[in-house]
Design an enzyme around this catalytic site. Structure first.
Site, PDB file in Angstrom:
ATOM      1  N   VAL A   1      18.347  19.324  -3.785  1.00  0.00           N
ATOM      2  CA  VAL A   1      19.024  20.486  -3.174  1.00  0.00           C
ATOM      3  C   VAL A   1      19.293  20.155  -1.703  1.00  0.00           C
ATOM      4  CG1 VAL A   1      18.922  22.983  -2.814  1.00  0.00           C
ATOM      5  CG2 VAL A   1      17.426  21.942  -4.516  1.00  0.00           C
ATOM      6  N   HIS A   2      20.546  20.166  -1.298  1.00  0.00           N
ATOM      7  CA  HIS A   2      20.802  19.928   0.124  1.00  0.00           C
ATOM      8  C   HIS A   2      22.045  20.604   0.676  1.00  0.00           C
ATOM      9  CE1 HIS A   2      23.740  17.081  -1.387  1.00  0.00           C
ATOM     10  NE2 HIS A   2      24.221  16.962  -0.174  1.00  0.00           N
TER      11      HIS A   2
END
Ligand code: UDP
Length: 361
Positions: free
Chosen positions: A206-207
């Site tokens: 997740v970024h």
């Protein structure tokens, strides 16, 4: 003949590694210089890729990172212009959709240096994504646009870009997946280091700003991942780690947060995972390349072919949807599993790109 490549962020190192290798092997007399803007700068987000993937040491390292989009893009533009004026290449090559891509394209085109864009034509149609703005502007500054898919080529035609400028070559990430898969199997020790041999697990990343800069969305993603019935391995991007610490959110016990890993370890984790949950563009496709079902933690994706084929399920940040997709059977899909759909080319995108570049100049 002289080409300058501009890179700055993790996915660009992987894409450029493949193109640089083919250029070196097929056209050793072409002068090639590499500029690293410094957008991703630490050992885990940058150095490891140069070492593992045999990327040449950058000829210029601008050391620009850590600022806002405006600060980074502006400073890169100023410094890139200086390097380009001093070196006057025949062509500048940029990749993907980061601030480094846009700055490279803009600096070059304003000096009348032709720009080639690798991974052109992708659209999420979500203009709140900084990446979407970078892609659109870069595509319209470039005169040679290498697209990964038919969908991407169609987007460019729709935006009025001349057909002659658009070359559909396939996806260099597919080339990279095929080339480094064996090396990952031979060299990566990550599965045993994490004690995962024979264990089912979910790999998650997740970024995206839209997910991690919003504590509500980040909290729902963590809650959804926390409802998986098997362990979740989460190599955490520095931006996400910072936001997690700022927000005071906590991950459930089944989520194992580790530092970002190098590409070979990432490929080994992807190949061994039961499924992959991600908001990364590259990781969505790698899931497909390695035949692993993918759950995308976004409302839309640029890689629509995978959703249409059932290989990828879009769940956004809805906790129940994430929980369901993590714990219920999903169709297998991937080039190795008898899926007739191979929308990302033949794994020779880098050859096609290099040959076009050299013949055009
Ligand atoms: N990746 C990696 N280590 C990690 C996470 C991702 O090597 O800990 C690789 C991944 O395999 C893919 C690329 O980084 O090739 C994707 O980059 P990222 O998710 O940062 O960007 P995006 O693809 O969304 O632009």
């Amino acid at each position: 003949m002289h080409i300058i490549t501009v890179v700055g962020a993790r996915p660009q190192f992987i894409k450029a590694a493949t193109v640089c290798r083919v250029l070196r092997e097929q056209f050793p007399t072409v002068r090639h210089q590499l500029i690293h803007t410094g957008q991703h700068y630490d050992a885990a987000m940058s150095d490891v890729f140069f070492t593992e993937l045999d990327i040449p040491v950058p000829d210029h390292h601008l050391g620009i990172g850590g600022g806002t989009h405006g600060q980074n893009t502006g400073r890169m533009l100023e410094h890139l212009e200086q390097v380009l004026v001093q070196n006057r290449p025949d062509r500048v090559l940029v990749y993907g959709d980061t601030d480094s891509t846009l700055a490279g394209a803009l600096a070059a085109v304003k000096l009348n240096i032709p720009v080639a864009h690798v991974e052109a034509g992708l659209r999420s149609f979500n203009r709140r994504m900084p990446e979407e703005i970078n892609r659109i502007l870069t595509d319209h500054a470039a005169d040679l646009l290498f697209t990964p898919t038919a969908t991407a080529s169609a987007h460019l035609a729709h935006e009025g870009i001349a057909d002659e400028a658009v070359i559909q070559v396939g996806d260099v990430m597919y080339d990279a997946a095929l080339f480094y898969r064996g090396r990952a199997q031979d060299m990566s020790r990550v599965i045993s280091e994490l004690d995962l041999a024979g264990q089912p697990f979910i790999l998650a990343t997740v970024h995206r700003a839209e997910n991690v800069d919003d504590a509500g969305r980040l909290g729902r993603i963590l809650e959804g991942l926390g409802r998986a019935t098997i362990p979740v391995i989460l190599p955490m991007h520095p931006r996400t780690r910072q936001r997690l610490s700022d927000s005071g959110l906590r991950a459930a016990d089944n989520i194992r947060i580790i530092s970002p890993v190098g590409y070979l370890d990432m490929v080994a984790l992807e190949m061994a995972a039961s499924r992959i949950a991600t908001d990364s563009g590259g990781v969505q496709k790698e899931a497909y390349f390695h035949g692993v079902p993918c759950i995308t933690l976004r409302e839309e994706t640029e890689w629509t072919e995978l959703v249409e084929s059932g290989a990828n399920v879009l769940v956004g940040t809805d906790v129940q949807a994430i929980e369901w997709a993590l714990n219920h059977p999903l169709p297998d899909a991937g080039p190795d599993r008898g899926d007739s759909m191979t929308p990302y080319g033949q794994g020779n995108a880098a050859d096609l790109i290099v040959n076009h570049l050299v013949n055009q100049i």
